[in-house]
Write an enzyme that holds these catalytic residues in place. Structure first.
Site, short mmCIF file in Angstrom:
data_model
loop_
_atom_site.label_atom_id
_atom_site.label_comp_id
_atom_site.label_asym_id
_atom_site.label_seq_id
_atom_site.Cartn_x
_atom_site.Cartn_y
_atom_site.Cartn_z
N LYS A 117 0.83 -1.21 0.00
CA LYS A 117 0.00 0.00 0.00
C LYS A 117 0.86 1.25 0.00
O LYS A 117 0.47 2.26 -0.59
CB LYS A 117 -0.95 0.01 1.19
CG LYS A 117 -2.00 -1.06 1.06
CD LYS A 117 -3.35 -0.63 1.54
CE LYS A 117 -4.37 -1.61 1.02
NZ LYS A 117 -5.70 -1.45 1.42
N LYS A 199 -4.28 -9.54 -6.80
CA LYS A 199 -5.50 -9.92 -6.08
C LYS A 199 -6.69 -9.08 -6.56
O LYS A 199 -6.52 -7.89 -6.86
CB LYS A 199 -5.20 -9.64 -4.59
CG LYS A 199 -6.33 -9.78 -3.66
CD LYS A 199 -5.92 -9.34 -2.25
CE LYS A 199 -6.25 -7.89 -1.99
NZ LYS A 199 -6.38 -7.52 -0.58
N LYS A 202 -11.17 -4.41 -3.84
CA LYS A 202 -12.28 -3.45 -3.91
C LYS A 202 -11.81 -2.09 -4.34
O LYS A 202 -12.53 -1.34 -4.95
CB LYS A 202 -12.90 -3.16 -2.55
CG LYS A 202 -13.15 -4.23 -1.65
CD LYS A 202 -13.85 -3.67 -0.41
CE LYS A 202 -13.39 -4.39 0.83
NZ LYS A 202 -12.04 -4.10 1.24
P1 TYM Z 1 -10.30 -6.34 3.39
O1 TYM Z 1 -11.37 -5.33 3.59
O2 TYM Z 1 -9.18 -5.99 2.49
O3 TYM Z 1 -10.90 -7.70 2.90
C1 TYM Z 1 -12.00 -8.29 3.55
C2 TYM Z 1 -11.91 -9.79 3.57
O4 TYM Z 1 -11.98 -10.32 2.26
C3 TYM Z 1 -10.83 -11.10 1.98
N1 TYM Z 1 -10.47 -10.83 0.58
C4 TYM Z 1 -10.23 -11.77 -0.32
N2 TYM Z 1 -10.27 -13.11 -0.25
C5 TYM Z 1 -9.99 -13.80 -1.38
N3 TYM Z 1 -9.66 -13.20 -2.55
C6 TYM Z 1 -9.61 -11.87 -2.67
N4 TYM Z 1 -9.30 -11.30 -3.83
C7 TYM Z 1 -9.91 -11.08 -1.51
N5 TYM Z 1 -9.97 -9.75 -1.28
C8 TYM Z 1 -10.32 -9.61 0.01
C9 TYM Z 1 -9.77 -10.60 2.94
O5 TYM Z 1 -8.79 -11.56 3.18
C10 TYM Z 1 -10.60 -10.30 4.16
O6 TYM Z 1 -10.86 -11.47 4.90
N6 TYM Z 1 -7.71 -5.72 7.56
C11 TYM Z 1 -8.87 -6.35 7.01
C12 TYM Z 1 -10.16 -5.92 7.68
C13 TYM Z 1 -10.14 -6.11 9.15
C14 TYM Z 1 -10.23 -7.35 9.84
C15 TYM Z 1 -10.16 -7.03 11.22
C16 TYM Z 1 -10.38 -8.68 9.43
C17 TYM Z 1 -10.01 -5.13 10.07
N7 TYM Z 1 -10.01 -5.67 11.31
C18 TYM Z 1 -10.22 -8.01 12.20
C19 TYM Z 1 -10.44 -9.66 10.42
C20 TYM Z 1 -10.35 -9.32 11.78
C21 TYM Z 1 -8.96 -5.98 5.54
O7 TYM Z 1 -8.42 -5.00 5.11
O8 TYM Z 1 -9.75 -6.77 4.81
#
Ligand code: TYM
Length: 335
Positions: A117, A199, A202
């Site tokens: 990032k 990947k 979003k």
């Molecule tokens: P984030 O918002 O980037 O993604 C949310 C969840 O979706 C999964 N994910 C994917 N899985 C498979 N293929 C993909 N292309 C893909 N893109 C996203 C991510 O692995 C995630 O599970 N830091 C975290 C949010 C967060 C969080 C937490 C998660 C904040 N606090 C506490 C668990 C526990 C994040 O940025 O996810």
């Protein structure tokens, strides 16, 4: 441990930094639902996390509410799952600060997501981007979560959470439950349709690579039709030589439950065109009920408001218990 729950806890969150994608669904949300009866479940919109990258306030507000509607539309029953906005439970920010003081500079510097990032947002490498995993550790540890269902890309952050929790427990006794990441076997890493090396994301992906939960069927079909593959014409799982096809196979397998061998047999002797069409159709059918239900829910703002208020209340009750214990251990004077 001061928590005396019978059921184990699951917790996870998603940043409302972009519209939810097929990646977020297959990598995370779908697996949240699976265990809603066996576990005590907490799922939130990680809005505090989303501001490490600049957001347009109106878009952030809209997407955050849409995300809540989509969680419910994906099958998360608010009676069985605690659904809330991270910013509504102030204990996240408070424990986040404490975790900052127990996460090491070297550890945070090694986080792959920080490196990625900061390379992509060179003009805005803010402190929050760097200390993000400490807030994520707070999110998890506040609820004494046993299991954290996430996609592959978040595994490193959950591992860091475990290290911080062990470090803290080592000094102050048994304060935090040590959580386990829970990564799905299929769908843990869905790649961009436009660039199978990256990947599906979003926020950072170009639109051509991303399927969103609210996309219309004709748009989904178009995205799959244009998906980048290779110049061969054999549908075969080979994530090194055939990244695009392997990604499509992964999606098709996650959407239909078929194994890679079954998929290879189904498309033996047929071209990529047929295969892409079948994958597109399977995704259209997978997402159709979610889109329809989310659209209905979004028309009922009062209901969504009630769900998130009740969710925040339940979440704050658990979070406060942990925070009080932490403050006491640290030596803060009781309020
Ligand atoms: P984030 O918002 O980037 O993604 C949310 C969840 O979706 C999964 N994910 C994917 N899985 C498979 N293929 C993909 N292309 C893909 N893109 C996203 C991510 O692995 C995630 O599970 N830091 C975290 C949010 C967060 C969080 C937490 C998660 C904040 N606090 C506490 C668990 C526990 C994040 O940025 O996810």
């Amino acid at each position: 441990m001061n928590e005396t729950t019978v059921k184990k806890r699951m917790l996870s969150g998603i940043k409302p930094s972009g519209d939810l994608t097929l990646g977020s669904y297959l990598g995370a949300i779908r697996n949240w639902k699976e265990r809603e009866d066996a576990f005590d479940c907490y799922y939130f919109m990680a809005d505090l996390h989303s501001i490490t990258v600049r957001q347009n306030p109106a878009d952030l507000r809209r997407r955050s509410l849409e995300q809540l509607a989509q969680y419910i539309a994906c099958g998360l029953d608010p009676e069985k799952n605690v659904l809330f906005f991270q910013s509504h439970v102030h204990q996240h920010a408070e424990l986040g600060w404490v975790m900052n003081c127990y996460a090491m500079f070297g550890e945070l510097s090694r986080m792959t997501q920080f490196k990625d990032k900061s390379a992509k947002n060179a003009e805005n490498i803010n402190g929050g981007l760097f200390t993000y995993p400490a807030l994520m550790a707070a999110d998890i540890l506040l609820y004494q979560a046993d299991l954290v269902p996430v996609g592959e890309d978040q595994k490193q952050h959950v591992e860091l959470t475990r290290d911080i929790a062990k470090r803290f427990n080592g000094v102050y006794g048994d304060v935090f439950k040590i959580p386990e990441p829970y990564i799905p076997k299929v769908g843990a890493r869905i790649m961009s349709l436009a660039n199978p090396e990256a990947k599906m994301s979003k926020s950072e992906d170009e639109d051509a690579g991303r399927v969103c939960l609210m996309d219309r069927p004709e748009d989904i079909m178009r995205l799959f039709k244009r998906a980048v593959t290779d110049c061969d014409s054999v549908v075969r799982y080979d994530p090194v030589e055939k990244k695009g096809i392997s990604n499509l196979m992964n999606i098709y397998s996650a959407a239909t439950g078929r194994s890679f061998e079954q998929i290879e047999a189904e498309f033996a002797g047929r071209g990529y065109g047929d295969f892409k069409k079948a994958v597109g159709e399977s995704v259209v059918e997978l997402l159709r009920p979610i889109r329809e239900e989310a659209t209905k829910l979004l028309a009922d703002k009062a209901y969504l408001q009630k769900v998130c208020e009740e969710g925040a209340q339940k979440a704050a009750y658990v979070a406060e218990k942990t925070l009080r214990k932490v403050y006491k251990k640290l030596g803060f004077v009781a309020r």
